[in-house]
Every structure is written in C-alpha cells, then in structure tokens.
Motif scaffolding. Structure first.
Motif, short mmCIF file in Angstrom:
data_model
loop_
_atom_site.label_atom_id
_atom_site.label_comp_id
_atom_site.label_asym_id
_atom_site.label_seq_id
_atom_site.Cartn_x
_atom_site.Cartn_y
_atom_site.Cartn_z
N UNK A 304 3.58 1.69 7.94
CA UNK A 304 4.05 0.46 7.06
C UNK A 304 3.64 0.90 5.51
N UNK A 305 4.30 0.47 4.73
CA UNK A 305 3.92 0.56 3.23
C UNK A 305 3.76 -0.92 2.85
N UNK A 306 2.81 -1.26 1.99
CA UNK A 306 2.51 -2.31 1.34
C UNK A 306 3.45 -2.60 0.14
N UNK A 307 4.35 -3.58 0.13
CA UNK A 307 5.24 -3.76 -0.89
C UNK A 307 4.81 -4.66 -1.70
N UNK A 308 3.87 -5.84 -1.43
CA UNK A 308 3.55 -6.63 -2.34
C UNK A 308 2.57 -7.26 -1.83
N UNK A 309 1.31 -7.71 -2.59
CA UNK A 309 0.11 -8.52 -2.19
C UNK A 309 0.18 -9.97 -2.86
#
Length: 309
Positions: A304-309
């Motif tokens: 999984x890749x973090x797209x937004x926080x």
C-alpha cells in the motif's frame, strides 16, 4: 507430593494437556515453586527446600540429560525420610542424550526510528501462520528499543509491529527446525507515516493463480483496517505485483484482481471506498531477481502507498 508441586503440560493442537506431576526428585514434601526453563531448553530453575540447601528457600538448577523417565512415587513416610536421608537422591551423572523434537530459538533485536535512530517502545505481535493462533503480544523496551522472545523452531510466524505515527510493519519469519539452541537477531527500523510511503503487506496470501484471499491473510488485513480507523484522514492505494512466470497480460490482470480483492475486504470492514484505490502492476516493478525461487517470492507481493494524510 507436598504442599506446592511442579506440574507439566504440553500445548498440542491448540489445547493444553492435563497437567502431570513431574515427581521426585524435583518435587519434595515441601513447597516447590516458581519453575522456569532456560531459553536453550537444557536447564530448569525453581525454588524449594532441600537438605543440601543453604537456607529456607534456595534456587536449584535442574539439568535435563535425556528422555523423560518414569515418575518415582513415594509413600508419605518415604517422602519424609527422603528429606532427611540425602543418600536417597542418586548423584550419578547420566550420559547426555540427543534431544528429540524441535528446540527453542531465541529471537531478539532492537527497534529504532529511521530518522532519529531513537529506540522505540512499540507493540509486537507474533502469530503461528499455520494454526493462526497468537503466540505473543508484548512491548519492546521504550528506553533501549530491545525485545526478546523464545519461539519453537520449525514454524512459520507472522511478525508485526504497531505504533502511533508509524505505518504498521509486518514480516514472515521462517524458522527452520533445529535440535539445538539458536539465537536469531533481527533489528528493525521504522519510518513515520508520510505521503509517498510504501509498505509491503508481507502476510497477505492468495490461492495459487487466483485472487481469492486465504484465511492466513485476515490478521494482516485487520491491521490495515485498524490503521485506517486510527488515522481517519489517511488515503491509500493498494497495489498488486507478480513475478515473471506467465504472460505479461495474464500477470497484469492477476495483480489487479488481487489488489481489488484487498480493497473489497477493507470496504466490507467499514472503510469508505473514497479513501481507497487499487492498481495492478503485473511483473513491471520487481524488487528482486526472478531467477531464483526466493526472488520470485519477494516479487509476488501486495503493497500500500500513502496518498494523503
């Protein structure tokens, strides 16, 4: 045999066997308490009163020299006599015998932050990948970052870490069988959650050449669910990857279907669909060579890749 005695029980097929009194010469007419086994499985320690002791409660060392012997039982009179008659206990040293079954392995290491190198106190969970039974849940030392645990060899374990501000860490630990004591050192570096971070979900498994999730994946998937619930603003992309066995088109389709299966599980677990994306990359992004079984296994992965926080 006395007040408090030492008993043994084995964990077999998910259940503990009926406790058995280990008998004489370990147990005495008095209180025998606080028994523990060393990590290498060769020694035991406990507190009791014996005629060759120094005080009221001494710590005694037991050395296991071979297979289990038949338990010696005594009448109440003989028990009392054995305390007074030291010759009742044989001092003959038995020849060492080869240990049967798999020995224990000591797993230890240090957990640190990638940027600062500071030690971290985090929650470590270990499960048996075959039985799916939890083996341990504990915290590493917040001052030193160190952890230590004894595990039976000859098993596959799911090793995961949970900590605030960090994406969870997971790994498969394959500990080969051994009949002698071993130590394994595994130091771990954690990187704080940030946009662009990519995390491999090592404990997600699919049926062969299919996109259906296996039961062994549930614990890992639930950790993703927990992370998404703990960080409500988090948005991620699930990506599927394959090795180079098969055609490009087949691998592309399989990787996308597997990534989609993971997203479907997360949505079914209550995560909003607009926080999730999925994409298949087929064999286009290997992280190891495809010329060995080990390399191909590493390339068959879900991330999984973090797209937004």
């Amino acid at each position: 045999m006395g007040g408090f005695d030492i008993f043994k029980s084995e964990f077999i097929n998910g259940q503990w066997t009926t406790p058995e009194n280990v008998g004489y010469p370990v147990n005495t007419p008095g209180d025998d308490v606080f028994f523990s086994i060393s990590a290498d499985g060769l020694h035991g320690y406990y507190s009791t009163w014996k005629p060759d002791g120094i005080g009221d409660r001494d710590i005694f060392l037991i050395t296991f020299l071979g297979d289990a012997k038949e338990m010696i039982t005594q009448t109440a009179y003989e028990q009392s006599a054995s305390v007074l008659d030291k010759s009742y206990i044989s001092t003959e040293l038995l020849p060492p015998a080869e240990m049967k079954g798999n020995a224990m392995v000591l797993l230890q290491g240090t957990i640190r932050d990638k940027a600062s190198n500071d030690p971290l106190g985090v929650v470590v969970d270990i499960i048996d990948n075959e039985s799916l039974q939890p083996m341990a849940s504990f915290e590493s030392n917040a001052t030193t970052g160190k952890y230590m645990i004894s595990l039976p060899s000859g098993k596959s374990y799911g090793f995961s870490i949970q900590a605030e501000e960090y994406p969870f860490y997971s790994e498969i630990l394959e500990i080969p069988p051994t009949n002698s004591y071993r130590e394994i050192t595994k130091d771990i570096i954690l990187e704080k959650l940030m946009v662009g971070s990519k995390i491999i979900l090592n404990n997600i498994f699919f049926d062969f050449n299919k996109s259906s999730l296996r039961d062994e994946s549930i614990a890992e998937l639930n950790r993703v669910v927990k992370m998404m619930n703990d960080v409500p603003s988090l948005k991620i992309q699930i990506s599927g990857h394959t090795d180079n066995i098969g055609s490009d088109a087949y691998n592309q389709n399989l990787s996308e279907e597997r990534a989609h299966s993971v997203v479907n599980y997360l949505v079914a677990s209550g995560i909003a669909a607009d926080r999730l994306k999925y994409k298949g990359y087929g064999e286009s992004q290997p992280i190891a060579g495809n010329d060995t079984d080990e390399g191909r296994q590493m390339n068959r992965r879900t991330e999984f890749e973090v797209l937004d926080l």
